[in-house]
Design a protein around this motif. Structure first.
Motif, PDB file in Angstrom:
ATOM      1  N   ASN A  89      50.660  33.135  -7.265  1.00 46.48           N
ATOM      2  CA  ASN A  89      49.364  33.047  -7.941  1.00 46.48           C
ATOM      3  C   ASN A  89      49.139  34.228  -8.873  1.00 46.48           C
ATOM      4  N   LYS A  90      49.591  35.399  -8.425  1.00 45.65           N
ATOM      5  CA  LYS A  90      49.433  36.592  -9.263  1.00 45.65           C
ATOM      6  C   LYS A  90      50.259  36.471 -10.532  1.00 45.65           C
ATOM      7  N   GLN A  91      51.498  35.959 -10.401  1.00 46.57           N
ATOM      8  CA  GLN A  91      52.336  35.781 -11.571  1.00 46.57           C
ATOM      9  C   GLN A  91      51.762  34.734 -12.512  1.00 46.57           C
ATOM     10  N   ALA A  92      51.133  33.705 -11.927  1.00 42.45           N
ATOM     11  CA  ALA A  92      50.512  32.677 -12.764  1.00 42.45           C
ATOM     12  C   ALA A  92      49.359  33.254 -13.555  1.00 42.45           C
ATOM     13  N   LYS A 125      41.342  42.921  -6.527  1.00 42.04           N
ATOM     14  CA  LYS A 125      40.832  41.647  -7.039  1.00 42.04           C
ATOM     15  C   LYS A 125      41.709  40.491  -6.552  1.00 42.04           C
ATOM     16  N   ILE A 126      41.115  39.303  -6.495  1.00 42.81           N
ATOM     17  CA  ILE A 126      41.819  38.110  -6.026  1.00 42.81           C
ATOM     18  C   ILE A 126      42.342  37.328  -7.231  1.00 42.81           C
ATOM     19  N   TRP A 163      33.270  39.755   4.935  1.00 45.84           N
ATOM     20  CA  TRP A 163      33.040  39.222   3.592  1.00 45.84           C
ATOM     21  C   TRP A 163      34.314  39.186   2.748  1.00 45.84           C
ATOM     22  N   ALA A 164      34.926  40.330   2.509  1.00 45.28           N
ATOM     23  CA  ALA A 164      36.027  40.398   1.547  1.00 45.28           C
ATOM     24  C   ALA A 164      37.220  39.540   1.955  1.00 45.28           C
ATOM     25  N   ARG A 203      39.120  31.165  -3.812  1.00 47.08           N
ATOM     26  CA  ARG A 203      40.067  30.689  -4.811  1.00 47.08           C
ATOM     27  C   ARG A 203      40.057  31.520  -6.088  1.00 47.08           C
ATOM     28  N   THR A 204      38.955  32.211  -6.345  1.00 48.42           N
ATOM     29  CA  THR A 204      38.875  33.086  -7.517  1.00 48.42           C
ATOM     30  C   THR A 204      38.155  34.371  -7.124  1.00 48.42           C
ATOM     31  N   ASP A 205      38.354  35.401  -7.918  1.00 47.36           N
ATOM     32  CA  ASP A 205      37.674  36.661  -7.661  1.00 47.36           C
ATOM     33  C   ASP A 205      36.176  36.531  -7.907  1.00 47.36           C
ATOM     34  N   ALA A 206      35.803  35.727  -8.900  1.00 42.27           N
ATOM     35  CA  ALA A 206      34.384  35.525  -9.197  1.00 42.27           C
ATOM     36  C   ALA A 206      33.673  34.862  -8.026  1.00 42.27           C
ATOM     37  N   GLU A 207      34.363  33.951  -7.332  1.00 37.12           N
ATOM     38  CA  GLU A 207      33.759  33.280  -6.180  1.00 37.12           C
ATOM     39  C   GLU A 207      33.427  34.279  -5.085  1.00 37.12           C
ATOM     40  N   ARG A 208      34.325  35.231  -4.854  1.00 34.78           N
ATOM     41  CA  ARG A 208      34.049  36.240  -3.831  1.00 34.78           C
ATOM     42  C   ARG A 208      32.910  37.163  -4.261  1.00 34.78           C
ATOM     43  N   CYS A 209      32.895  37.556  -5.510  1.00 30.35           N
ATOM     44  CA  CYS A 209      31.846  38.452  -5.995  1.00 30.35           C
ATOM     45  C   CYS A 209      30.472  37.796  -5.887  1.00 30.35           C
ATOM     46  N   GLU A 210      30.407  36.479  -6.101  1.00 33.41           N
ATOM     47  CA  GLU A 210      29.126  35.787  -6.014  1.00 33.41           C
ATOM     48  C   GLU A 210      28.567  35.817  -4.590  1.00 33.41           C
TER      49      GLU A 210
END
Length: 274
Positions: A110-113, A92-93, A225-226, A232-239
């Motif tokens: 970003n992951k720590q945030a 996941k992103i 794709w991936a 910027r978000t995981d949801a953006e990639r999934c869409e």
């Protein structure tokens, strides 16, 4: 008057038979290419290549490197004859973007945030830090049905196949055989019950290339794709996943299909016979 061969009666500069035998021996025992063989025997690679071509030795890409046997490629003759099924684990992103596009320093920050934002448990459990991409690809047309799911358990794999088979049936494809690896979810009774009358075949252990069509699709999916651009978000990639999948099936030219999209091989799917 008749055409005669332009081959000379004598070839005084031809590679000596003894040296040809040494080239063939190295090729058979070590399975090297012309460059490495030429370096070992002190010959130019083009000379080695001509000798190998003269005796009709199989190209290295046609060989199974561990055994040296010529690879038997699975070529279906009609839709549904063989459907290849596999699972790919996709990280996941984090919010803000991942390290592949922004670099490891920014990606780690970003992951720590994300962790400090109240979703730390998502990263404590590795299973929840991934999407599991279940894919079924028709070996003849390369038409793909794929879903982003939460795990690769037997119940998930069985339910995915039921939906995949229904999807293929709606497009006029009757599945007769399914090829999978030896993962535990595919060796389960739940997956066997989901297959029903469909014949189930498994790859040889430690030979993922046997299921190469779906493996190659996953590589294309990752490149186009991936990890094709910054999300910027995981949801953006999934869409974007369903959009890209539609493009792959209906618009993207496939090299194995002479530049045509997979839909072109499925009668009436692309409207070519209406």
């Amino acid at each position: 008057m008749a055409d005669r061969s332009s081959r000379p009666h004598r070839s005084p500069n031809r590679t000596p038979t003894r040296r040809e035998r040494r080239i063939i021996k190295v090729r058979v025992t070590r399975r090297w290419g012309p460059a490495r063989i030429g370096y070992l025997l002190g010959l130019h690679p083009s000379t080695v290549h001509r000798v190998l071509a003269r005796y009709g030795l199989a190209k290295l890409r046609w060989l199974d490197r561990p055994t040296g046997r010529v690879v038997r490629r699975i070529e279906a003759t009609q839709c549904g004859e063989m459907v290849h099924v596999d699972v790919k684990k996709l990280g996941k992103i984090p919010a803000g973007g991942g390290w592949r596009m922004l670099g490891k320093a920014v990606g780690k920050r970003n992951k720590q945030a994300d962790k400090s934002g109240g979703i730390t448990t998502q990263y404590r459990n590795p299973r929840r830090g991934y999407h599991f991409l279940h894919t079924a690809i028709d070996g003849y047309s390369r038409l793909v049905y794929s879903e982003l799911l939460t795990d690769e358990r037997k119940e998930t794999a069985a339910a995915f196949w039921i939906r995949a088979q229904s999807w293929f049936s709606e497009r006029g494809i009757t599945v007769r055989k399914v090829l999978t690896d030896n993962g535990s979810c595919y060796r389960s009774h739940a997956f066997s019950d989901a297959l029903g009358t469909v014949e189930h075949r498994r790859t040889r252990p430690y030979r993922p290339q046997t299921n190469g069509k779906v493996e190659r699709f996953h590589r294309t999916l990752a490149d186009e794709w991936a990890y094709a651009r910054l999300y910027r978000t995981d949801a953006e990639r999934c869409e974007q996943f369903t959009t890209w999948l539609h493009i792959y099936n209906h618009h993207r030219g496939h090299t194995a299909l002479k530049g045509q999209p997979p839909a072109s091989r499925v009668p009436n799917l692309s409207g070519q016979y209406t």
